[in-house]
Scaffold this active site. Structure first.
Site, mmCIF file in Angstrom:
data_model
loop_
_atom_site.group_PDB
_atom_site.id
_atom_site.type_symbol
_atom_site.label_atom_id
_atom_site.label_comp_id
_atom_site.label_asym_id
_atom_site.label_seq_id
_atom_site.Cartn_x
_atom_site.Cartn_y
_atom_site.Cartn_z
ATOM 1 N N HIS A 562 8.699 -30.830 -22.023
ATOM 2 C CA HIS A 562 7.450 -31.081 -22.876
ATOM 3 C C HIS A 562 6.372 -29.813 -22.384
ATOM 4 O O HIS A 562 5.773 -29.195 -23.298
ATOM 5 C CB HIS A 562 6.823 -32.365 -22.821
ATOM 6 C CG HIS A 562 5.586 -32.653 -23.251
ATOM 7 N ND1 HIS A 562 5.265 -33.166 -24.355
ATOM 8 C CD2 HIS A 562 4.220 -32.196 -22.872
ATOM 9 C CE1 HIS A 562 4.180 -33.206 -24.686
ATOM 10 N NE2 HIS A 562 3.531 -32.668 -23.837
ATOM 11 N N GLU A 563 6.407 -29.710 -21.026
ATOM 12 C CA GLU A 563 5.374 -28.675 -20.577
ATOM 13 C C GLU A 563 5.580 -27.481 -20.933
ATOM 14 O O GLU A 563 4.995 -26.636 -21.518
ATOM 15 C CB GLU A 563 5.066 -28.991 -18.800
ATOM 16 C CG GLU A 563 4.493 -30.265 -18.585
ATOM 17 C CD GLU A 563 3.472 -30.524 -19.303
ATOM 18 O OE1 GLU A 563 2.399 -29.645 -19.596
ATOM 19 O OE2 GLU A 563 3.159 -31.990 -19.615
ATOM 20 N N HIS A 566 5.096 -26.056 -24.498
ATOM 21 C CA HIS A 566 3.460 -25.884 -24.753
ATOM 22 C C HIS A 566 3.529 -24.105 -24.521
ATOM 23 O O HIS A 566 3.049 -23.376 -25.678
ATOM 24 C CB HIS A 566 2.539 -26.159 -23.435
ATOM 25 C CG HIS A 566 2.008 -27.671 -23.982
ATOM 26 N ND1 HIS A 566 1.398 -27.942 -25.216
ATOM 27 C CD2 HIS A 566 2.354 -28.777 -23.285
ATOM 28 C CE1 HIS A 566 1.257 -29.390 -25.114
ATOM 29 N NE2 HIS A 566 1.647 -29.726 -23.954
#
Ligand SMILES: *[C@@H]1O[C@H](CO)[C@@H](O)[C@H](O)[C@H]1NC(C)=O
Ligand SMILES: *[C@@H]1O[C@H](CO)[C@@H](O)[C@H](O)[C@H]1NC(C)=O
Ligand SMILES: *[C@@H]1O[C@H](CO)[C@@H](O)[C@H](O)[C@H]1NC(C)=O
Ligand SMILES: *[C@@H]1O[C@H](CO)[C@@H](O)[C@H](O)[C@H]1NC(C)=O
Length: 798
Positions: A562-563, A566
């Site tokens: 998820h990170e 970004h």
């Protein structure tokens, strides 16, 4: 009331973003103080912004396809001049940004255009024009549409008969040649060399009276220091400092150190007023400042007008802001984007290839599998020298060393390489080079124990630290695989990926990911900072005190993915050098949603199941979102209209709706195209070409490679869609970009499938929004319609 929106939004954002991070810590337990990350993100609406993704719409604008062999940049220029800006007013121009690039697989050239007014950038005047074979296949446009304002450096050359005017214009010419910026009777910083005193005097004596005076006090007009301090008062999480600055404003201002930034050359006739401000309280590096215009809504709210702002890049401990603050007092914050994105926050209610002992790729977290010994199976296209080699010249730990013993490559035996620097960060500070990381020795074997014991809560942190070797190893392994995977789907050097060295393949270098395990700056979260291409991304993974022993976010692949996503979505949307396209509202929400979608897709397997986000770390069966991702309407009822519900203005809730819609879309693609056991494409052959294997459809010369299966195809379409969509996309535009991506890749064979899947969750052709606000507000209507061509689709297929 021209500025009503910014005041209103500051309040809204602050309330929503000052997180209480300690939902699980029992009050009896007095843990070490945890910094609470504060973040701001808002900006004006762009009611006039448009995105067109159907060639039909574009042709009716009078643009016919050009020679397929014509340089795409020339096609873009013709398109901009002939179709988009036929009647530009005086003072208006544009530049083609040099982070424009051609996608190697699809052959689409993504051209990024920035608007200039009187030579100054319009910070949110963006075009993205997607070109293939001489044709514009889609474009987005948020250029300011009105006439150029007359204030500031715009001088009516035709009226230079008045001697005062003449003197002023002449002096102004001298100043311009020196790249100084003149406003009223003030000479502003930015000149290449100090201007001769007589030039300054001439300007002072003649210019202010010769022209309309600016509408604000000239004393303050150019003082970026005051504007910056106003921003810091709002931005700093330190309330005492904030009060201090307010109380002793002038003395803080005097302490700031201003240094002009000189450009040897200013292409495109740009007027670059740039400098750095040093010694700014609560920052970790000098603040970059430049003057620009930004668009703000007019009184009626149906169009925009230009406002002169200082654009600041403010690097703080826990934030990395790109802020626009009005040049005119009282220095309102017009827009702000935090290049740092938080992960999930649980709701308070309750060569020698390396060997690593890790949870293998696909095992999301310790609850679903055991660790095993895995090889450094780096992808030869994405990481040609593996994960542990880095040129001396690009290694931040080897300052000023170009080569050592004649060697270009520095081969490490630690979790330090060209894509990722992984280490502990117990201190929670910005330093990382000398932080501890494991050393696998000459054989690069990273085989460490992980067996945290149940302790007293007060001992849990010390217990977690005992396994730092295993943790950093896992973080390094997962992060490198994500780098390699995304690379193969087109997140490469020219499109802005994260690498210290780019192997001569273009793009900006020296921007590997700094991956911090056990980051001491928080608990129960994670975040990622994405500055523009050429500056390191920074990922901070936290421990979760949701159970004893503490759970370690580094071991939950979904959170790491998820990170890192970004970084992917921020660099791909609006171009590698624009990190401000997913700042807030629907676009910021989708920035979260893509991460959930990709993490969930990566962990999924052939037999369908529903998945929660962050369930292990948060110690909650249903994870940290409102619903688990599911094709079942009862289990996950999110539809487009859900965004109107209370509690859905924040980016994480918005993102959850987007991820759910993408999940439904991808399941449709899987139903039609089947399932690939591995999302990794085959390794390249000796000659560098990629064999189709069972991954791609049979290659056709001159056509892009197309993933064969539904899960790999959906990842490809989602990533290609990011490249096609405009800056600050809405749900509609991101949907259209995915459909357009399918058009480019497969010739549109999934057109009706995609429309049906989107419409099943309310994003059909008749979906509507009234009164859209930048932070995600508005009244939405679900749309369940599909284009006319798709209505009888079922019958046609039989
Ligand atoms: C541009 O100007 C021409 C004539 O000067 C006019 O016919 C046309 O409508 C204008 N186009 C736009 C988009 O304003
Ligand atoms: C270091 O790695 C590079 C790249 O893989 C390789 O070419 C070189 O031979 C290695 N050097 C040493 C001393 O092992
Ligand atoms: C990490 O591994 C090294 C050997 O590579 C070992 O000396 C050290 O004690 C380990 N650290 C911890 C906290 O176990
Ligand atoms: C959806 O979930 C509900 C509640 O768990 C269940 O009763 C229903 O049978 C499911 N529907 C389908 C189509 O699986």
């Amino acid at each position: 009331m021209r500025h009503f929106f910014s005041t209103l939004l500051v309040a809204g954002s602050l309330a929503g973003h000052v997180y209480a991070h300690r939902p699980y810590a029992p009050s009896s337990y007095d843990e070490a103080p945890v910094r609470q990350r504060k973040t701001l993100g808002f900006g004006p609406a762009h009611p006039h912004a448009e995105y067109h993704s159907s060639p039909y719409q574009i042709r009716t604008n009078g643009f016919t396809p050009l020679d397929p062999k014509m340089d795409p940049i020339d096609v873009a220029k013709i398109f901009v001049n002939d179709v988009l800006l036929p009647n530009q007013s005086e003072g208006m121009s544009y530049k083609i940004r040099d982070d424009s690039y051609t996608d190697k697989n699809t052959g689409v050239t993504h051209v990024y255009v920035r608007q200039l007014v009187h030579g100054l950038e319009v910070a949110d005047g963006d075009m993205n024009i997607n070109i293939k074979d001489g044709m514009v296949i889609s474009y987005g446009n948020s250029f300011f549409k009105g006439p150029a304002p007359l204030e500031q450096a715009s001088f009516a050359r035709t009226d230079a008969r008045d001697p005062r005017m003449e003197a002023c214009v002449a002096a102004h010419g001298v100043a311009n040649a020196n790249r100084a910026f003149v406003s009223g009777d003030q000479v502003v910083m930015g000149s290449q060399e100090p201007l001769a005193p007589e030039v300054v005097q001439t300007i002072h004596d003649n210019c202010a009276t010769a022209f309309e005076p600016p509408s604000f006090a000239t004393d303050d007009i150019m003082d970026a220091r005051a504007a910056l301090l106003h921003f810091m008062v709002t931005a700093t999480p330190n309330t005492k400092l904030s009060q201090d600055i307010t109380d002793n404003f002038e003395s803080f201002k005097d302490k700031l150190h201003v240094a002009p930034v000189h450009h040897f050359d200013s292409p495109h006739g740009e007027n670059r007023v740039e400098f750095t401000l040093g010694d700014v309280p609560d920052t970790v590096n000098p603040v970059k400042a430049k003057m620009a215009y930004i668009q703000v809504p007019n009184q009626e709210g149906d169009a925009t007008e230009l406002q002169l702002v200082w654009k600041f890049e403010v690097e703080m401990q826990d934030n990395w802001y790109d802020a626009a603050v009005s040049v005119a007092p009282p220095h309102k914050i017009v827009s702000v984007v935090d290049w740092a994105s938080d992960a999930p926050i649980p709701k308070p209610e309750k060569p020698v290839v390396g060997t690593y002992r890790v949870f293998q790729w696909g095992i999301n977290d310790p609850s679903v599998g055991e660790r095993s010994l895995e090889k450094e199976n780096y992808d030869a296209l994405a990481s040609p020298v593996g994960w542990h080699s880095i040129p001396y010249a690009h290694d931040p730990s080897q300052r000023n060393v170009r080569r050592k013993g004649g060697e270009f490559w520095r081969n490490t035996t630690t979790t330090w390489g060209n894509n990722v620097f992984a280490q502990e960060n117990w201190e929670g500070q910005n330093a990382f080079i000398d932080n501890y990381r494991p050393d696998g020795g000459s054989e690069k074997v990273f085989d460490y124990k992980y067996a945290p014991k149940e302790t007293e809560r007060t001992e849990a942190l010390e217990e977690a630290k005992k396994y730092i070797n295993a943790t950093v190893t896992q973080l390094f392994y997962t992060s490198n695989l994500v780098h390699d995977l995304y690379y193969r789907y087109g997140f490469d050097e020219v499109s802005g990926n994260f690498q210290q060295y780019n192997f001569g393949r273009g793009g900006r270098e020296n921007d590997g990911v700094i991956a911090n395990a056990h980051d001491g700056s928080g608990y129960n979260n994670a975040n990622f900072m994405t500055p523009p291409d050429g500056q390191n991304g920074r990922m901070r993974m936290y421990l979760w005190n949701t159970a004893v022993p503490f759970r370690d976010g580094d071991l939950e692949a979904g959170i790491v993915i998820h990170e890192l996503s970004h970084g992917l979505s921020t660099r791909l949307t609006g171009g590698p050098l624009n990190s401000n396209c997913l700042g807030w509202g629907e676009s910021g929400g989708m920035g979260e949603g893509w991460g959930d979608f990709l993490a969930t897709t990566i962990r999924s397997n052939k037999v369908y199941s529903d998945y929660a986000m962050g369930a292990w770390a948060a110690n909650r069966e249903n994870g940290i979102r409102n619903y688990v991702y599911s094709t079942n309407f009862t289990t996950n009822p999110s539809v487009y209209k859900t965004l109107d519900k209370p509690g859905y203005w924040g980016v994480h809730a918005i993102g959850e709706v987007w991820a759910q819609i993408l999940w439904v879309v991808s399941q449709s693609l899987i139903e039609k195209h089947g399932y690939a056991d591995s999302l990794f494409p085959p390794a390249p052959l000796e000659d560098g070409t990629v064999p189709p294997g069972d991954f791609y459809r049979a290659a056709v010369a001159g056509k892009p490679l197309i993933p064969k299966h539904g899960n790999s195809l959906s990842v490809q379409l989602v990533i290609n869609g990011m490249k096609l969509q405009p800056c600050r996309p809405t749900f509609f535009q991101a949907r259209d970009a995915i459909i357009s991506a399918d058009q480019v890749l497969t010739g549109g064979e999934n057109f009706c499938l995609l429309w049906k899947a989107f419409s099943s969750r309310g994003l059909g052709t008749d979906a509507r929004i009234e009164g859209q606000t930048p932070w995600g507000g508005g009244v939405r209507t679900n749309g369940y319609a599909v284009p006319p061509a798709c209505k009888d689709d079922d019958e046609v297929q039989h």
